[in-house]
Design a protein around this motif. Structure first.
Motif, PDB file in Angstrom:
ATOM      1  N   PHE A 127      16.914 -16.675  11.654  1.00 25.60           N
ATOM      2  CA  PHE A 127      17.333 -15.849  12.786  1.00 25.60           C
ATOM      3  C   PHE A 127      18.209 -14.696  12.334  1.00 25.60           C
ATOM      4  CE2 PHE A 127      16.966 -20.311  14.116  1.00 25.60           C
ATOM      5  CZ  PHE A 127      15.871 -20.187  14.964  1.00 25.60           C
ATOM      6  N   VAL A 134      20.659  -8.461  24.164  1.00 20.95           N
ATOM      7  CA  VAL A 134      22.030  -8.615  24.641  1.00 20.95           C
ATOM      8  C   VAL A 134      22.771  -7.281  24.578  1.00 20.95           C
ATOM      9  CG1 VAL A 134      22.207 -11.074  24.122  1.00 20.95           C
ATOM     10  CG2 VAL A 134      22.753  -9.427  22.359  1.00 20.95           C
ATOM     11  N   ALA A 187      32.529  -7.091  13.300  1.00 16.04           N
ATOM     12  CA  ALA A 187      33.303  -7.936  14.211  1.00 16.04           C
ATOM     13  C   ALA A 187      32.566  -9.250  14.476  1.00 16.04           C
ATOM     14  CB  ALA A 187      33.565  -7.208  15.527  1.00 16.04           C
ATOM     15  N   LEU A 188      31.287  -9.174  14.703  1.00 14.90           N
ATOM     16  CA  LEU A 188      30.505 -10.392  14.966  1.00 14.90           C
ATOM     17  C   LEU A 188      30.564 -11.342  13.782  1.00 14.90           C
ATOM     18  CD1 LEU A 188      27.416  -8.786  16.727  1.00 14.90           C
ATOM     19  CD2 LEU A 188      29.015 -10.400  17.765  1.00 14.90           C
ATOM     20  N   PRO A 234      24.835  -4.396  25.745  1.00 16.53           N
ATOM     21  CA  PRO A 234      25.763  -4.289  26.870  1.00 16.53           C
ATOM     22  C   PRO A 234      25.278  -3.297  27.924  1.00 16.53           C
ATOM     23  CG  PRO A 234      26.956  -4.170  24.792  1.00 16.53           C
ATOM     24  CD  PRO A 234      25.500  -4.147  24.451  1.00 16.53           C
ATOM     25  N   VAL A 260      18.487 -11.623  17.834  1.00 16.83           N
ATOM     26  CA  VAL A 260      19.426 -11.351  18.923  1.00 16.83           C
ATOM     27  C   VAL A 260      19.749  -9.867  18.837  1.00 16.83           C
ATOM     28  CG1 VAL A 260      21.689 -11.874  19.896  1.00 16.83           C
ATOM     29  CG2 VAL A 260      20.376 -13.684  18.763  1.00 16.83           C
ATOM     30  N   LYS A 285      30.956  -1.316  13.052  1.00 11.51           N
ATOM     31  CA  LYS A 285      32.080  -1.931  13.764  1.00 11.51           C
ATOM     32  C   LYS A 285      31.672  -3.235  14.443  1.00 11.51           C
ATOM     33  CE  LYS A 285      35.564   1.418  14.055  1.00 11.51           C
ATOM     34  NZ  LYS A 285      34.932   2.773  14.101  1.00 11.51           N
ATOM     35  N   LEU A 286      30.554  -3.147  15.183  1.00 11.23           N
ATOM     36  CA  LEU A 286      30.141  -4.320  15.950  1.00 11.23           C
ATOM     37  C   LEU A 286      29.668  -5.452  15.048  1.00 11.23           C
ATOM     38  CD1 LEU A 286      29.672  -5.609  18.684  1.00 11.23           C
ATOM     39  CD2 LEU A 286      27.440  -4.488  18.772  1.00 11.23           C
ATOM     40  N   SER A 302      28.760 -24.748  16.148  1.00 14.48           N
ATOM     41  CA  SER A 302      27.365 -24.786  16.577  1.00 14.48           C
ATOM     42  C   SER A 302      26.522 -25.076  15.340  1.00 14.48           C
ATOM     43  CB  SER A 302      26.958 -23.437  17.180  1.00 14.48           C
ATOM     44  OG  SER A 302      26.460 -22.570  16.176  1.00 14.48           O
ATOM     45  N   PHE A 319      21.405  -6.580  19.720  1.00 14.73           N
ATOM     46  CA  PHE A 319      22.559  -5.903  20.316  1.00 14.73           C
ATOM     47  C   PHE A 319      22.326  -4.411  20.512  1.00 14.73           C
ATOM     48  CE2 PHE A 319      24.815  -9.751  19.253  1.00 14.73           C
ATOM     49  CZ  PHE A 319      25.811  -9.817  20.217  1.00 14.73           C
ATOM     50  N   GLN A 321      32.963 -11.588  11.686  1.00 16.37           N
ATOM     51  CA  GLN A 321      34.313 -12.117  11.434  1.00 16.37           C
ATOM     52  C   GLN A 321      34.858 -13.003  12.550  1.00 16.37           C
ATOM     53  OE1 GLN A 321      36.209  -8.373  10.899  1.00 16.37           O
ATOM     54  NE2 GLN A 321      35.705  -8.224   8.707  1.00 16.37           N
ATOM     55  N   CYS A 322      34.236 -12.952  13.726  1.00 15.92           N
ATOM     56  CA  CYS A 322      34.926 -13.611  14.823  1.00 15.92           C
ATOM     57  C   CYS A 322      34.411 -15.004  15.131  1.00 15.92           C
ATOM     58  CB  CYS A 322      34.971 -12.725  16.065  1.00 15.92           C
ATOM     59  SG  CYS A 322      33.411 -12.533  16.904  1.00 15.92           S
ATOM     60  N   PHE A 377      24.349 -23.207  14.168  1.00 19.07           N
ATOM     61  CA  PHE A 377      23.947 -21.967  13.525  1.00 19.07           C
ATOM     62  C   PHE A 377      25.008 -21.510  12.542  1.00 19.07           C
ATOM     63  CE2 PHE A 377      21.944 -22.126  17.714  1.00 19.07           C
ATOM     64  CZ  PHE A 377      20.624 -22.104  17.323  1.00 19.07           C
ATOM     65  N   ILE A 387      31.559 -16.526  15.714  1.00 18.74           N
ATOM     66  CA  ILE A 387      30.767 -16.643  16.935  1.00 18.74           C
ATOM     67  C   ILE A 387      29.957 -17.942  16.984  1.00 18.74           C
ATOM     68  CG2 ILE A 387      28.575 -15.528  16.252  1.00 18.74           C
ATOM     69  CD1 ILE A 387      30.681 -14.191  19.051  1.00 18.74           C
ATOM     70  N   PHE A 388      29.637 -18.511  15.836  1.00 20.13           N
ATOM     71  CA  PHE A 388      28.825 -19.722  15.816  1.00 20.13           C
ATOM     72  C   PHE A 388      29.593 -20.960  15.361  1.00 20.13           C
ATOM     73  CE2 PHE A 388      25.087 -16.674  15.076  1.00 20.13           C
ATOM     74  CZ  PHE A 388      24.875 -16.549  16.446  1.00 20.13           C
TER      75      PHE A 388
END
Lengths: 211, 211
Positions: A149, A193, A98-99, A195, A175, A94-95, A108, A177, A101-102, A110, A104-105
């Motif tokens: 990365f 990172v 989502a990352l 949560p 990174v 799920k996470l 930038s 999670f 598709q959303c 990256f 995030i970069f």
DNA sequence: TACTGTGAACCTATTCACAGCA
DNA sequence: TGCTGTGAATAGGTTCACAGTA
């Protein structure tokens, strides 16, 4: 890269935060007092950091935002928007999905160019504007696609194993999670990172300020 | 809470990491050397941190994991598993929705009890095992549900506005997934977990170690 | 006047080194 | 022997205070 003095760790992190702040700041000039208000960092320390970054362009009424931002970027060795750095996502639950598709970069330097999951049905069911591979292909795809990365979003119990494989495949930064603390070889950097770790840090910080 | 000395910020963060490590460590005993291997933190510093946390239970062949973990938990003021702390998610886009569904706080004392989004269709389309509300209800629901912490996963351009409203509603800590640097009142803690900031920190760290 | 830039003072954090202990 | 716990030494980071400047 050539002129780089050793900027201490603490200053580097503050400068990275300042870089983020300046990147979305909607003004032409900014003073150390305004930065203090927005970040909570003492203004004298902000000026020291900026000075450490080698920027001397401040005039008596503040810093020019664009110039300062560029100086900080260069001092930290961050890539320009057109110097793309390639990333992958490991773990398409799920996470991870989502990352990926959303966007995030977006905007930038990256760029996510691959996704991996050990469950074949995830890589087949999901779609993205970059290829998804079974985890078995990691060792081949990562060097070939010049991926430096990784975003690690697998289940905790697979985290160390995946980190090992990422590092062995040439990834230089992760990174993380997951809630797992990762053991990585020298030369590989991890940024946690999770949560849960973040919340624990918050609770601990609040406790100690409430004495 | 009563006995708390001021543990310095840097030590607190390392202890929070140690707590995470111990929580998933599959052994009975652990030494400072093993912790050094797994975290990269110097073993003398680890012993100092543990001593700062008020734990003196180390014997000549290491620390008892359960005892050490409990001591670190208590020193940081972290809640026990049955002392639930209530959280909400602000922003139910792809990332927020994934965070709410992927059981990020399972087996922890933190519990997500509400979700908010300013787009009514998000709160109506999605489902979770806790209620979802339009953002307009934040100021009412947060105090009423005794929510202390928030996960912020809105778009960057709404981030500061939402942070203001969360803080005004009584939230004491924000886990910030946005790229925006948040300005918050005294007494509110922010932990930045933006993937872009994390990657920038990684790049900067790698640069400076490659001199 | 309102800011930056910086040396010097101060304070905090890390490493060293070794005594004490199982 | 191989570890912890800790005072002492060192290094590093932050704050102060003020000269310099537009």
């Amino acid at each position: 890269m050539a002129d780089m003095q050793k900027i201490p760790e603490a200053s580097r992190r503050r400068l990275a935060l300042l870089f983020a702040l300046l990147s979305s700041y909607g003004g032409d000039k900014i003073t150390s007092i305004q930065i203090q208000r927005m970040t909570g960092i003492d203004r004298a320390l902000i000026r020291k950091d900026i000075s450490l970054a080698g920027f001397k362009g401040g005039v008596s009424n503040g810093y020019k935002v664009q110039d300062l931002r560029e100086a900080v970027r260069a001092a930290l060795g961050l890539p320009l928007p057109d110097q793309k750095r390639f990333c992958c996502i490991a773990g398409l639950g799920k996470l991870g999905a989502a990352l990926m598709q959303c966007g995030i970069f977006d905007e930038s330097p990256f760029k996510i160019v691959a996704g991996f999951d050990s469950r074949v049905n995830r890589t087949e069911v999901l779609s993205a504007d970059f290829p998804l591979y079974p985890a078995a292909k990691m060792e081949a795809v990562i060097p070939e696609s010049k991926i430096d990365f990784a975003i690690l979003a697998v289940e905790d119990d697979q985290a160390q194993l995946m980190a090992d494989r990422l590092a062995k495949s040439g990834v230089k930064g992760i990174v993380n999670f997951t809630g797992q603390v990762l053991e990585v070889p020298e030369g590989v950097a991890v940024e946690n990172v999770s949560p849960l770790l973040a919340l624990n840090n918050i609770v601990a910080a609040l406790q100690s300020s409430a004495s």
